[in-house]
Each structure stands twice: as C-alpha cells, then as structure tokens.
Design a protein around this motif. Structure first.
Motif: not given
Length: 371
Positions: A176-177, A189-192, A256-261, A274-280
């Motif tokens: 995230a950071v 948004v954190v997924v998982g 958006v952080v994808l942190a699924l198992g 989930c992302l907006g313009k210019g999102g990561t």
C-alpha cells in the motif's frame, strides 16, 4: 546436528515431518534455532509448484529465532542474537541494493532451490542434499542461513509476533505504502484481507488514506480489517468498485492492492474495475502455479485512464530498513501485531493450520517450535 522439520518430497505432496541433518555454518553462514514460523500462503504455493526449484525441500520462509553459531567472516550477527529471517537476502552492494531496491538483490537467485549463496545446501535427508524454501526453512527447528538473510532485532521484542516481519507485515504494508504510493486523502481498495491484506489495510491507513475499502468473502476477515484501519468492508470486488465510485464522487480508487491467497485472470479483471483515472493496481498475490496466466485487463482502459500496473515483491520494502521501523511502530502502539496471530500450532499440527487458513478462519497462523 540433527533437527526436526517439515519437508515436501514432491509437487502436489503434503508436508512430512522428518529428521534432518543441519550443516555447521561455513563462511558467511549462520545457524539459527527457529522459535516461531508464520503460516503463509506462499508455503501452500510451494506444494503446488516450485518453478525454477527442486524437491524435496524444507518449507517455511517466515520465521524468527536465535543465533546459535556463525561461520568465519560473519559480521552482521553473533551467537545469542535474536533475529528475523528475510526471505529475500540483501547483500547491500549489488546494483539493486545500492539503488535502494534490496528486495531485488542478486543473492535471491536461488530462493526456489533453497541453496545458499555460498553454494551450501543447508540440510541433508537420508544422504541427499536439501534446500530451504527462500533459503530460510522456518518449518525446521534449526536451519542454516546466509548472513544476508537474517536481521538482528532487539532482545526485548517478542519473537512470536516478530516472525510476521519476515513476510506478511512488510509485504502488505509496503504494497500500500511503497508499491501503491498511497498519499493522504486517497481511496484505497484492498482485495483479500488475510495475513498480507490486513497489513495492506494498516499501511493504507498509516499513509493517510481517507477511505480504505477491505474486500473479502469471509465475514471474520472483513470485521478484523475494520479494526485495523479499514473504513468500509464488502464481500466482492464488484461491490468495492461501486463503493469506491460513490466515495470519490464518481472517480474510483487511487490504489487497489490485490492480496488474495491465489490469483487468476478474473480476480485481476474485477480488481482493476475499482480503479479511477490515474490509479495504480498493485499485484501482490501469486498464483498456485507460477506459469499460469493471472492478469486480464482491458488494454484500452489502461491506456485511456493511465492506469499503472505495479508488481510488489515483499511490498517493495527494504528488509534491513523497514523491519526495525515497523517493529518500532508496533512497540509504540501504532501498528497492530498481536491480534494478527489468530491461532498457534505445533509442528505436527501444520496441516491443520493450513486447513484453517484455507477456510478463512485465521488472519495469521503461527507455528510454535518451542515455548
């Protein structure tokens, strides 16, 4: 010396408890008595495949313990020191370490085989040389590591929660950071929301995000995320996409952080929505089989909205900088560690620990080698 450890003999097999021979430390090597090991989904990935590696192999890469002996030339630690293992060694002098990206250190070339950078195999089983997963082997009571794979910590810090610093806490927090670049006022948004995702939630909150949306199908994990920094919690990425737009007056998430198992093309596609313009979009999750295609994105949208796709290995953290820093935050009550450990297991309960993880019943299971 002899020790007990959990070994995978073949792809698709189960962890088996065996008696191992551990070598004496040679130049640059450190003998560690493991106290605790975190149960990470990466150790489950190892059961499914080990691209570039080999079997048999001793599992476990998230651990803490005490140094028993050191080999010639070791200067970073001494016998008696308390240490956290680093599943990514950091030499400090290669191009990547020198440029502040020690998570990509060249010494990490053999983490799949488990052979140490010195050329040593840390274990022997029935006369066969064995590697340690990520050159750590935390599922063995004793293990031989390279000194670049250990981080000395203060002796008064609890070794049980310190074990989580070997992977889950920095990986999530840094996703995230550092990898996500979360800034004050962002929507994340954190997924998982297991062991890694819960710490991505903590990292996003520490970085000043206005909204942190936790996504997990398991109610227990959603509820936990709300206690460590999440402002909202939903069960699916589809719900998160709608909520992110509502919270941002129509734009969408900044990070958006994808942190699924385990990840797949559908999970990445839904996360990207989930992302907006210019999102990561931060890809922290791995697939069970390394060769699987796991990313599915609508290319025109990535281009038109300037989305950034960022991989995150160890959360883009520098272990020798960030592990002490995160431990200090925890010591000062600014980072939750204790409640991350949901259940504790003995070595012969390892299978149950991974079953509980798969069922979504734990944030982090902790293997206790000895009290």
């Amino acid at each position: 010396m002899e020790t007990t450890g959990a070994v995978l003999r073949s792809q698709g097999g189960q962890y088996e408890l065996v008696t191992l021979e551990v070598g004496d430390p040679g130049p640059g090597e450190v003998l560690v008595e493991m106290a605790y090991a975190g149960l990470c989904h990466s150790d489950e990935h190892l059961r499914q495949s080990n691209a570039g590696g080999r079997y048999p192999i001793v599992g476990g890469h998230e651990g803490s313990g005490r140094v028993l002996a050191v080999g010639p030339g070791v200067s970073r630690v001494a016998p008696g020191d308390h240490v956290v293992a680093s599943f990514l060694p950091a030499c400090g002098t290669c191009r990547w370490c020198a440029s502040g990206r020690s998570n990509l250190c060249n010494l990490g070339a053999t983490i799949a085989t488990g052979q140490l950078p010195t050329g040593t195999w840390p274990f022997r089983l029935d006369g066969e040389e064995l590697g340690a997963f990520c050159m750590v082997g935390a599922f063995a009571r004793h293990s031989l590591l390279h000194e670049a794979s250990v981080i000395k910590i203060h002796p008064w810090l609890p070794l049980d929660t310190a074990a989580l610093m070997a992977c889950s806490v920095p990986t999530g927090w840094g996703s995230a950071v550092y990898a996500g670049g979360t800034r004050p006022g962002d929507t994340v948004v954190v997924v998982g929301c297991g062991g890694v995702g819960a710490n991505a939630v903590q990292g996003a909150a520490h970085a000043g995000a206005s909204h942190v949306v936790a996504v997990d199908p398991v109610a227990f994990r959603r509820e936990f995320a709300l206690t460590v920094g999440a402002t909202h919690a939903v069960g699916t990425s589809k719900e998160a996409a709608a909520l992110a737009r509502e919270l941002t007056w129509g734009n969408g998430a900044d990070v958006v952080v994808l942190a699924l198992g385990s990840t797949d093309p559908e999970s990445t596609r839904l996360a990207a929505r989930c992302l907006g313009k210019g999102g990561t979009l931060v890809l922290t999750a791995l697939a069970d089989v390394a060769s699987d295609v796991t990313v599915s994105l609508q290319g025109n949208g990535v281009t038109a909205y300037e989305h950034r796709i960022q991989g995150a290995l160890f959360g883009s953290c520098n272990a020798h900088r960030d592990v002490p820093m995160l431990l200090r935050l925890a010591e000062e009550g600014k980072l939750e560690l204790d409640r991350l450990v949901t259940r504790r297991y003995s070595l012969d309960q390892l299978h149950q620990g991974f079953a509980d993880q798969a069922a979504g019943e734990t944030i982090r299971g902790l293997l206790v080698h000895a009290d």
